[in-house]
Design an enzyme around this catalytic site. Structure first.
Site, PDB file in Angstrom:
ATOM      1  N   GLY A  44      -9.122  87.088  79.220  1.00 19.00           N
ATOM      2  CA  GLY A  44      -7.993  87.796  78.611  1.00 19.00           C
ATOM      3  C   GLY A  44      -7.083  86.953  77.742  1.00 19.00           C
ATOM      4  N   CYS A  74     -15.375  95.089  82.856  1.00 21.80           N
ATOM      5  CA  CYS A  74     -14.308  94.252  82.317  1.00 21.80           C
ATOM      6  C   CYS A  74     -13.754  94.944  81.069  1.00 21.80           C
ATOM      7  CB  CYS A  74     -14.898  92.887  81.955  1.00 21.80           C
ATOM      8  SG  CYS A  74     -13.725  91.740  81.223  1.00 21.80           S
ATOM      9  N   ASN A  75     -12.499  95.331  81.132  1.00 21.80           N
ATOM     10  CA  ASN A  75     -11.867  95.993  79.981  1.00 21.80           C
ATOM     11  C   ASN A  75     -11.813  95.055  78.782  1.00 21.80           C
ATOM     12  OD1 ASN A  75     -10.308  98.650  81.169  1.00 21.80           O
ATOM     13  ND2 ASN A  75     -10.550  97.052  82.692  1.00 21.80           N
ATOM     14  N   CYS A 187      -7.303  96.503  84.093  1.00 23.39           N
ATOM     15  CA  CYS A 187      -8.101  95.274  84.239  1.00 23.39           C
ATOM     16  C   CYS A 187      -8.710  95.366  85.631  1.00 23.39           C
ATOM     17  CB  CYS A 187      -7.196  94.055  84.126  1.00 23.39           C
ATOM     18  SG  CYS A 187      -7.987  92.505  84.646  1.00 23.39           S
TER      19      CYS A 187
HETATM   20  N1  DGL Z   1     -11.359  91.737  84.680  1.00 18.59           N
HETATM   21  C1  DGL Z   1     -11.148  91.695  83.301  1.00 18.59           C
HETATM   22  C2  DGL Z   1     -10.710  93.025  82.696  1.00 18.59           C
HETATM   23  O1  DGL Z   1     -11.003  94.069  83.248  1.00 18.59           O
HETATM   24  C3  DGL Z   1     -10.576  90.510  82.596  1.00 18.59           C
HETATM   25  C4  DGL Z   1      -9.820  89.463  83.323  1.00 18.59           C
HETATM   26  C5  DGL Z   1      -9.730  88.162  82.521  1.00 18.59           C
HETATM   27  O2  DGL Z   1     -10.678  87.407  82.597  1.00 18.59           O
HETATM   28  O3  DGL Z   1      -8.731  87.929  81.836  1.00 18.59           O
HETATM   29  O4  DGL Z   1     -10.126  93.059  81.655  1.00 18.59           O
END
Ligand code: DGL
Length: 258
Positions: A44, A74-75, A187
């Site tokens: 992110g 993962c968004n 997230c």
């Molecule tokens: N879990 C991830 C998401 O849904 C990203 C987290 C990251 O690595 O910053 O965006």
């Protein structure tokens, strides 16, 4: 690819395990190959190009292992890479985006006040801007980047109640929560904080995430292709991670069973 082939699910690290849990509940016959890229987390705070390269490497690996579909749990990776991945591979690629529509639809036509918690990159990317554009005239939408919530999960500090509550207060005390309708957990790491959010937020505030919708989307796509796992198949999960350490493997297992 046969219907008994596994589904590849990946995230920048451990957050996507919250999606795996949902898929396990809803589609218990599926075999899931999970890859967490904790050695490169967080995504992110990276550039879209970096996240795209990392995502391509993971999907390439999945394809070599014969997966029948990929879920980008993962968004952040979805916003940076889903389009190119779909153009490049001919297996179904299911992405995720913050469940803003679900939050706004809760109002049944009434203006909603929504806080979208996500990574800085998700909230900066064009994909989210387009999503926001669809709803921002009819609703009040606040974007709240929460990168520290990713770090806490990756460091195995999720059970540190004081640390978590302090961090949530840092991010959310600025809002008029009594007049907020919902908080979107945009997230997959944040889904593990649901109980903490419940403690932080007044009862009037709904907590919305995209995990159920993603599992449903996977089901619809597999069904339409005749690729749902056979009912006599025992489903299961294989957890892999780019961080070879014992600690991350244990953490991943704990989160799966949490
Ligand atoms: N879990 C991830 C998401 O849904 C990203 C987290 C990251 O690595 O910053 O965006």
């Amino acid at each position: 690819m046969t219907s008994s082939a596994p589904v590849g699910v990946f995230d920048s690290g451990l957050g996507g395990i919250s999606v795996v849990r949902q898929i396990r509940t809803d589609l218990p016959h599926e075999r899931i190959l999970y890859f967490g890229d904790s050695a490169n987390a967080p995504y992110g705070t990276k550039t879209p190009e970096q996240v795209r390269d990392l995502s391509f490497r993971i999907v390439e690996d999945f394809v070599e292992q014969g997966v029948k579909a990929v879920v980008i749990a993962c968004n952040t990776a979805t916003s940076s890479a889903v389009q190119e991945l779909r153009e490049h591979y001919d297996i179904p690629i299911i992405g995720m985006e913050p469940a803003l529509k679900v939050a706004c639809d809760r109002g049944h036509g009434e203006r909603q006040s929504v806080i979208v918690a996500a990574t800085p990159l998700t909230l900066r990317e064009r994909k989210f801007a387009a999503l926001m554009h669809r709803f921002e005239d009819a609703h009040t939408i606040h974007k709240q980047p929460c990168p520290r919530l990713v770090e806490i999960v990756e460091r195995g500090e999720l059970d540190d109640h004081d640390l978590v509550m302090r961090t949530l207060h840092d991010y959310f005390d600025q809002y008029d929560l009594a007049h907020t309708d919902s908080v979107v957990l945009g997230c997959t790491h944040f889904v593990f904080y649901r109980d903490y959010f419940r403690e932080l937020l007044p009862n009037n505030v709904a907590i919305v995430d995209g995990n159920e919708g993603t599992a449903r989307h996977l089901e619809v796509v597999l069904e339409s292709l005749g690729k749902l796992a056979p009912e006599e198949q025992d489903g299961g999960v294989i957890l892999r991670n780019s961080d070879p350490g014992e600690r991350i493997a244990e953490l991943a297992q704990q989160l799966l069973e949490r």
